[in-house]
Design a protein around this motif. Structure first.
Motif, mmCIF file in Angstrom:
data_model
loop_
_atom_site.group_PDB
_atom_site.id
_atom_site.type_symbol
_atom_site.label_atom_id
_atom_site.label_comp_id
_atom_site.label_asym_id
_atom_site.label_seq_id
_atom_site.Cartn_x
_atom_site.Cartn_y
_atom_site.Cartn_z
ATOM 1 N N SER A 21 71.535 -10.777 -79.010
ATOM 2 C CA SER A 21 71.760 -11.634 -80.165
ATOM 3 C C SER A 21 70.427 -11.948 -80.831
ATOM 4 N N LYS A 22 70.465 -12.229 -82.111
ATOM 5 C CA LYS A 22 69.231 -12.519 -82.837
ATOM 6 C C LYS A 22 68.540 -13.771 -82.313
ATOM 7 N N PRO A 23 69.274 -14.862 -82.024
ATOM 8 C CA PRO A 23 68.602 -16.039 -81.447
ATOM 9 C C PRO A 23 67.887 -15.722 -80.141
ATOM 10 N N ASP A 24 68.456 -14.852 -79.314
ATOM 11 C CA ASP A 24 67.790 -14.496 -78.059
ATOM 12 C C ASP A 24 66.522 -13.694 -78.316
ATOM 13 N N VAL A 25 66.578 -12.765 -79.270
ATOM 14 C CA VAL A 25 65.394 -11.976 -79.600
ATOM 15 C C VAL A 25 64.269 -12.881 -80.089
ATOM 16 N N LEU A 26 64.599 -13.823 -80.955
ATOM 17 C CA LEU A 26 63.569 -14.715 -81.484
ATOM 18 C C LEU A 26 63.086 -15.705 -80.439
ATOM 19 N N ALA A 27 63.924 -16.035 -79.458
ATOM 20 C CA ALA A 27 63.476 -16.885 -78.362
ATOM 21 C C ALA A 27 62.445 -16.151 -77.510
ATOM 22 N N ILE A 28 62.667 -14.860 -77.277
ATOM 23 C CA ILE A 28 61.684 -14.060 -76.538
ATOM 24 C C ILE A 28 60.358 -14.049 -77.287
ATOM 25 N N LYS A 29 60.407 -13.874 -78.612
ATOM 26 C CA LYS A 29 59.175 -13.883 -79.397
ATOM 27 C C LYS A 29 58.499 -15.250 -79.328
ATOM 28 N N ALA A 30 59.274 -16.331 -79.348
ATOM 29 C CA ALA A 30 58.691 -17.670 -79.275
ATOM 30 C C ALA A 30 57.925 -17.850 -77.962
ATOM 31 N N TYR A 31 58.465 -17.307 -76.886
ATOM 32 C CA TYR A 31 57.746 -17.394 -75.609
ATOM 33 C C TYR A 31 56.473 -16.562 -75.644
ATOM 34 N N LEU A 32 56.570 -15.311 -76.099
ATOM 35 C CA LEU A 32 55.399 -14.443 -76.141
ATOM 36 C C LEU A 32 54.318 -15.022 -77.051
ATOM 37 N N ASP A 33 54.714 -15.702 -78.126
ATOM 38 C CA ASP A 33 53.735 -16.317 -79.023
ATOM 39 C C ASP A 33 53.010 -17.483 -78.361
ATOM 40 N N ALA A 34 53.610 -18.045 -77.295
ATOM 41 C CA ALA A 34 53.052 -19.243 -76.670
ATOM 42 C C ALA A 34 52.224 -18.952 -75.422
ATOM 43 N N ILE A 35 52.142 -17.673 -75.003
ATOM 44 C CA ILE A 35 51.349 -17.347 -73.819
ATOM 45 C C ILE A 35 49.926 -16.997 -74.254
ATOM 46 N N PRO A 36 48.966 -16.963 -73.333
ATOM 47 C CA PRO A 36 47.580 -16.651 -73.705
ATOM 48 C C PRO A 36 47.456 -15.264 -74.336
ATOM 49 N N ALA A 37 46.675 -15.191 -75.409
ATOM 50 C CA ALA A 37 46.392 -13.911 -76.051
ATOM 51 C C ALA A 37 45.377 -13.139 -75.221
ATOM 52 N N VAL A 38 45.553 -11.833 -75.141
ATOM 53 C CA VAL A 38 44.643 -10.969 -74.392
ATOM 54 C C VAL A 38 44.121 -9.883 -75.329
ATOM 55 N N ASP A 39 42.801 -9.793 -75.440
ATOM 56 C CA ASP A 39 42.191 -8.783 -76.300
ATOM 57 C C ASP A 39 42.062 -7.486 -75.513
ATOM 58 N N ALA A 40 43.152 -6.740 -75.441
ATOM 59 C CA ALA A 40 43.190 -5.478 -74.691
ATOM 60 C C ALA A 40 43.705 -4.381 -75.610
ATOM 61 N N PRO A 41 42.857 -3.463 -76.037
ATOM 62 C CA PRO A 41 43.293 -2.385 -76.929
ATOM 63 C C PRO A 41 44.358 -1.507 -76.276
#
Length: 563
Positions: free
Chosen positions: A151-171
């Motif tokens: 479902s679209k709400p589930d997809v956007l919930a996954i993105k909300a979590y990924l947006d909230a975790i530490p960013a990693v500068d890994a090419p």
């Protein structure tokens, strides 16, 4: 072009099916259960500082779904940070590497919009273009063919979590695919023929539990990606979903998990199936291993038991029963007797003479459907390459690829598949064992995923073809280090390496004879020669003879140190 696209699609199949939680309603937010410390890598905790309660709830839902979808194991290379990518996927068409999906704005998905993320999971299209005019189609290593049912709400919930975790500068590690598979545009024909985004098709008669189980299996779980056979263009056969299939590039066979009572899980006791999926198995139907163990450790064990019950209910009652009989075979009684003897010597101390194993330590082989179901692939792979501990901090199963010959591995495999009332077909052969050795990826790639068959040089197909000696009780075990001294030796370092090995062997075995020393040297150096490229078999045999002549001449000289 369509044939090439189909081939590329199978090259990108997800390694290891990741079953996961799903729900047809969006308010559902279950609480994740705690697993034993050290059983698996920890998911990074999201930073929700400054978020509203509603935003925090979405992020928490996304964390749960991401865990349930088993995303992190595919997007984390050994020693790397979670979700930074770099995990290798070995295929007949080259090697791919998973991308960075942390919120890093340069190398991750930090600049992706919600629409772009939805397009990636729902349509299999990421930002950018291929050949300037074609969309940037995603290789199905990310199984959007199943994720399109989210479902679209589930997809956007996954993105909300990924947006909230530490960013990693890994090419991103560049893919190494062969032409024309390195051109994403060739996927267009295959997509036209076989891909269409659609939600889960629920039956009106299904209960809420079965509906939830269907979402678990078909959408987030993408169970069909590994457990279903494919057609000539490598698309899933819709008439055989969940009937069982060989996992591309690995020695594992994903078994029939349809409702068939004879070939699938339809006749399993519900509690045993739930135990298998949530706890990694029990002493009735055996244990999860290979890719499925990863699914259990990283995903299914983290879900509430109620959701695993829903998953089991769907698999056992709502899926179409599929048949996948193995062609009957018989082998000489002498070979079964040989297998029995090998089992008694090498296996019975752990799995017991009656095959019943030891609870929570060594799984049973008697009655274990992972051993008996389908072809002999899984048993061969485990005997060859060993197995990680069944439970955290437990003992590993040793690999026998360096100790037993192809014929011996086939014999013990056929024995355990037919002993103690097991109904497996004894179809393992020396040729099939050798094929597994030959298909094993290079060591550095195999280390990138515990699911791969990782064989040391002495157990490789090249070493077996050259006739290199196997390890025996009279040789120093590979764990002691002496047998690895010759690894990587070059013409410039060979003399020093030989001296080092001889010195180490003499120190450990002061009374060693000349013949025994020769056997040590041959066993250590033969795999080095066997894996050399650009040499014919006769050239390798000649090189070995020259080495042995020189080594015997050095035997009386003092040992040299160096590399």
């Amino acid at each position: 072009m369509w044939i090439a696209a189909g081939a590329l699609a199978v090259a990108a199949l997800a390694v290891g099916a990741g079953m996961a939680l799903g729900d047809i309603g969006q308010a559902y937010l279950p609480t994740s259960e705690v697993s034993p410390p050290g059983a698996f890598a920890a998911m990074p905790k999201p930073n929700t500082t400054g978020m509203s309660p509603q935003q925090v709830a979405v992020v928490q839902r996304g964390e749960y779904l991401t865990t349930a979808a088993d995303c992190m194991p595919c997007h984390e290379a050994p020693g790397a940070k979670p979700f930074a990518g770099g995990l290798s996927f070995v295929t007949p068409f080259g090697t791919m590497y998973s991308p960075n999906i942390t919120p890093d704005k340069t190398n991750g998905i930090g600049n992706w919009t919600n629409k772009q993320f939805w397009n990636a999971l729902h349509y299999g299209i990421s930002p950018g273009h291929s050949l300037l005019v074609f969309p940037k189609y995603i290789y199905p290593a990310m199984p959007y063919t199943s994720y399109s049912k989210l479902s679209k709400p589930d997809v956007l919930a996954i993105k909300a979590y990924l947006d909230a975790i530490p960013a990693v500068d890994a090419p991103h590690v560049p893919n190494a695919l062969n032409f024309p598979f390195n051109i994403r545009a060739v996927l267009l024909g295959w997509r036209i023929l076989f891909f269409g985004a659609h939600p889960v098709h629920y039956q009106k008669s299904w209960s809420p539990a079965v509906r939830n189980g269907a979402y678990i299996a078909e959408a987030l779980g993408h169970c069909t990606e590994c457990h279903s056979p494919r057609n000539l263009l490598f698309a899933i056969k819709s008439s055989d979903t969940l009937a069982g299939a060989q996992i591309l590039g690995e020695p594992w066979y994903a078994p029939n998990i349809s409702s068939s009572r004879q070939y699938g899980v339809g006749a399993w006791n519900r509690a045993d199936l739930v135990s298998y999926l949530h706890e990694g198995g029990n002493m009735v139907n055996g244990s999860a291993f290979g890719p499925m163990k990863s699914v259990v450790d990283y995903s299914l064990s983290q879900l509430p038991v109620s959701d695993i019950n829903d998953l089991a209910a769907y698999l056992q009652t709502a899926t179409k029963p599929r048949t996948n009989p193995v062609k009957p075979m018989t082998i000489p009684a002498t070979e079964l007797a040989e297998g029995h003897a090998l089992y008694t010597t090498n296996c019975a101390a752990c799995h017991q003479a009656d095959g019943k194993g030891i609870a929570q330590v060594f799984p049973n082989l008697a009655g274990n459907q992972a051993v008996t179901g389908g072809p002999a692939d899984n048993t061969i792979g485990i005997v060859l390459g060993g197995m990680i501990p069944w439970h955290a901090n437990g003992p590993v199963m040793p690999a026998f690829g360096s100790i037993l010959s192809d014929h011996q591995i086939a014999a013990v495999t056929n024995y355990v598949r037919t002993a103690w009332g097991n109904h497996g077909v004894p179809n393992a052969t020396a040729a099939s064992v050798f094929a597994f050795r030959k298909s094993a990826p290079p060591h550095k790639i195999a280390l990138a995923d515990a699911d791969y068959l990782d064989l040391p040089p002495i157990a490789s197909a090249a070493a077996r073809k050259l006739g290199c000696p196997l390890l025996t009780d009279s040789l120093i075990g590979p764990g002691a280090g002496e047998m690895q001294i010759m690894a990587g030796a070059t013409p410039d370092t060979l003399a020093n390496r030989t001296s080092m090995l001889m010195a180490a062997v003499k120190k450990a075995n002061p009374g060693i004879t000349k013949d025994q020393m020769s056997q040590y040297l041959l066993t250590a150096y033969c795999p080095v020669v066997a894996t050399q490229s650009g040499m014919s078999l006769s050239d390798k045999k000649s090189a070995l003879k020259r080495f042995m002549d020189q080594a015997q001449a050095m035997a009386a000289a003092p040992s040299k140190q160096g590399s």
